[in-house]
Enzyme design. Structure first.
Site, mmCIF file in Angstrom:
data_model
loop_
_atom_site.group_PDB
_atom_site.id
_atom_site.type_symbol
_atom_site.label_atom_id
_atom_site.label_comp_id
_atom_site.label_asym_id
_atom_site.label_seq_id
_atom_site.Cartn_x
_atom_site.Cartn_y
_atom_site.Cartn_z
ATOM 1 N N LYS A 110 0.804 -1.239 0.100
ATOM 2 C CA LYS A 110 -0.084 0.153 0.141
ATOM 3 C C LYS A 110 0.973 1.237 0.036
ATOM 4 O O LYS A 110 0.521 2.362 -0.577
ATOM 5 C CB LYS A 110 -0.909 -0.100 1.424
ATOM 6 C CG LYS A 110 -2.220 -0.818 1.154
ATOM 7 C CD LYS A 110 -3.322 -0.439 0.515
ATOM 8 C CE LYS A 110 -4.449 -1.054 0.192
ATOM 9 N NZ LYS A 110 -4.911 -2.261 0.840
ATOM 10 N N LYS A 189 -5.511 -9.470 -16.579
ATOM 11 C CA LYS A 189 -6.571 -9.657 -15.444
ATOM 12 C C LYS A 189 -7.522 -8.687 -15.464
ATOM 13 O O LYS A 189 -7.336 -7.541 -15.570
ATOM 14 C CB LYS A 189 -5.688 -9.769 -14.214
ATOM 15 C CG LYS A 189 -6.445 -9.969 -12.868
ATOM 16 C CD LYS A 189 -5.781 -9.683 -11.595
ATOM 17 C CE LYS A 189 -6.317 -9.647 -10.411
ATOM 18 N NZ LYS A 189 -7.218 -8.927 -9.846
ATOM 19 N N LYS A 192 -10.863 -3.354 -11.898
ATOM 20 C CA LYS A 192 -11.342 -2.237 -11.908
ATOM 21 C C LYS A 192 -10.117 -1.267 -12.133
ATOM 22 O O LYS A 192 -10.397 -0.065 -12.958
ATOM 23 C CB LYS A 192 -12.238 -1.617 -11.050
ATOM 24 C CG LYS A 192 -11.556 -1.633 -9.528
ATOM 25 C CD LYS A 192 -12.526 -1.201 -8.482
ATOM 26 C CE LYS A 192 -12.031 -1.376 -6.966
ATOM 27 N NZ LYS A 192 -11.681 -2.687 -6.694
HETATM 28 P P1 ADP Z 1 -10.026 -5.333 -8.601
HETATM 29 O O1 ADP Z 1 -8.671 -6.036 -9.170
HETATM 30 O O2 ADP Z 1 -11.022 -5.256 -9.633
HETATM 31 O O3 ADP Z 1 -9.777 -3.948 -7.720
HETATM 32 P P2 ADP Z 1 -10.528 -6.470 -6.037
HETATM 33 O O4 ADP Z 1 -9.122 -6.174 -5.724
HETATM 34 O O5 ADP Z 1 -11.262 -5.349 -5.342
HETATM 35 O O6 ADP Z 1 -10.553 -6.224 -7.630
HETATM 36 O O7 ADP Z 1 -10.849 -7.995 -5.739
HETATM 37 C C1 ADP Z 1 -12.092 -8.400 -5.072
HETATM 38 C C2 ADP Z 1 -11.860 -9.921 -5.018
HETATM 39 O O8 ADP Z 1 -12.070 -10.312 -6.361
HETATM 40 C C3 ADP Z 1 -10.701 -10.574 -4.570
HETATM 41 O O9 ADP Z 1 -10.957 -11.810 -3.978
HETATM 42 C C4 ADP Z 1 -10.129 -10.766 -6.009
HETATM 43 O O10 ADP Z 1 -9.149 -12.152 -5.745
HETATM 44 C C5 ADP Z 1 -11.390 -11.195 -6.825
HETATM 45 N N1 ADP Z 1 -10.915 -11.036 -8.216
HETATM 46 C C6 ADP Z 1 -10.779 -9.762 -8.839
HETATM 47 N N2 ADP Z 1 -10.482 -9.743 -10.229
HETATM 48 C C7 ADP Z 1 -10.289 -11.076 -10.569
HETATM 49 C C8 ADP Z 1 -10.040 -11.578 -11.591
HETATM 50 N N3 ADP Z 1 -9.703 -11.054 -12.680
HETATM 51 N N4 ADP Z 1 -10.228 -12.934 -11.519
HETATM 52 C C9 ADP Z 1 -10.219 -13.736 -10.667
HETATM 53 N N5 ADP Z 1 -10.611 -13.069 -9.216
HETATM 54 C C10 ADP Z 1 -10.676 -11.713 -9.241
#
Ligand code: ADP
Ligand code: TRP
Length: 320
Positions: A110, A189, A192
């Protein structure tokens, strides 16, 4: 057996979140006495806009209820509705070596990303330990990135128990073996932060457009195509039956099947897959009183458990 997991409220969910995390959370609720909470205290560590935080908490509750969390089975609540967890954090702070927190990867990550190194961010793992220990959890389903936080939780619990007597259950993490990474529309991947998402609850037009933007190679309609290295097929696999998947792969290999056709098939399947969840969400949106009532009841039940632990903790440390 008691299962507990926390989820940070974070914006509009995409299908990567669903297949990577939300689905697992919904699946665990049949496996024991399950507590699921919306980790709003944890969100404060990165200073979100207050209005946005309020919105995100409600969003998250709506999304999880729509995607399958069943209040008859799981106790769904907002973390800050049980402030005892902050009281426990203070107490646990006093058995937590600073060195243990200094080694936390998530803190270092972070900071590297430019977040202010405030003390909340630093002691994030102690609050997380309190979440887990206050409900005497046995099993904590989390993503791989949270493994170290569970190790810290166990260290804190053991240290406390050694010093003050056997108060806390020592928890185990449950990390899903292989959650495939869902590719985004650009092939990276889905995230957001990369602007490559397919939102679960988007409008038809928006989702269709996102799918039409999924990158492929530029083979012509007639040419045979490689289904093993195609983002469209990778996404189709998440929502199609094994037979449907094989059928698409065969069409790829045969030629005379364009990426436009595959994308249309993907859209149809995906749209149908999330249809029940969209309907449920629309229903819930019209009935926010019900959602708040679920959270209120969840908090009531969680408070009962938290107070049981805290009564023992306060006595053990000499506060009562
Ligand atoms: P982002 O990458 O969109 O910010 P987050 O970090 O908030 O998503 O992820 C929330 C949850 O969703 C986590 O447990 C993460 O492992 C899962 N996750 C996010 N993106 C993916 C992806 N592309 N494939 C599989 N799991 C994902
Ligand atoms: N730190 C977790 C995450 O970012 C969320 C969380 C907070 C949590 N408290 C928890 C998860 C307790 C499991 C148990 O994903």
């Amino acid at each position: 057996m008691r299962i507990l997991t926390g989820i940070q409220p974070s914006g509009t969910p995409h299908i990567g979140n669903y297949f990577g995390a939300m689905r697992q959370v919904c699946n665990i609720q049949d496996k024991g006495e399950t507590f699921i909470f919306l980790a709003d205290y944890h969100s404060l560590t990165t200073s979100p806009d207050p209005e946005q935080l309020r919105k995100n908490v409600l969003e998250l509750a709506l999304n999880y209820l729509a995607c399958g969390v069943d209040p008859q089975k799981a106790i769904l609540f907002r973390q800050s509705d049980v402030p005892q967890v902050c009281e426990l954090t203070w107490i646990l702070n006093n058995v937590t070596p600073v060195g243990l927190l200094e080694r936390a990867h998530s803190y270092k990550d972070k900071i590297a990303k430019g977040f202010a190194p405030n003390n909340g961010l630093f002691s994030y793992p102690v609050l997380m330990a309190s979440d887990i220990l206050i409900y005497q959890s046995n099993l904590v389903p989390v993503g791989r990135d949270q493994k170290q936080h569970l190790e810290i939780t166990r260290d804190i619990a053991i240290k406390f128990n050694n010093q003050y007597g056997e108060i806390f259950t020592i928890p185990d993490e449950l990390i899903p073996e292989e959650v495939a990474i869902v590719p985004g529309t650009d092939g990276q991947k889905m995230s957001k932060s990369y602007n490559n998402t397919i939102p679960i609850f988007g409008r038809e037009k928006e989702i269709r457009k996102a799918i039409m933007n999924v990158v492929t190679d530029c083979k012509s309609l007639e040419e045979p195509k490689d289904p093993e290295h195609c983002n469209v097929v990778a996404l189709y696999k998440l929502v199609a039956t094994p037979e449907e998947l094989e059928e698409m792969k065969a069409r790829y290999r045969a030629g005379n099947y364009g990426y436009g056709h595959a994308k249309m098939a993907l859209f149809e399947k995906l749209w149908a897959y999330f249809e029940p969840m969209r309907a449920r969400r629309a229903e819930l949106e019209q009935n926010l009183d019900y959602v708040w009532e679920v959270l209120r009841k969840g908090a009531e039940r969680a408070t009962e458990e938290a107070e049981k632990t805290m009564t023992r903790v306060r006595r053990a440390v000499g506060l009562r």
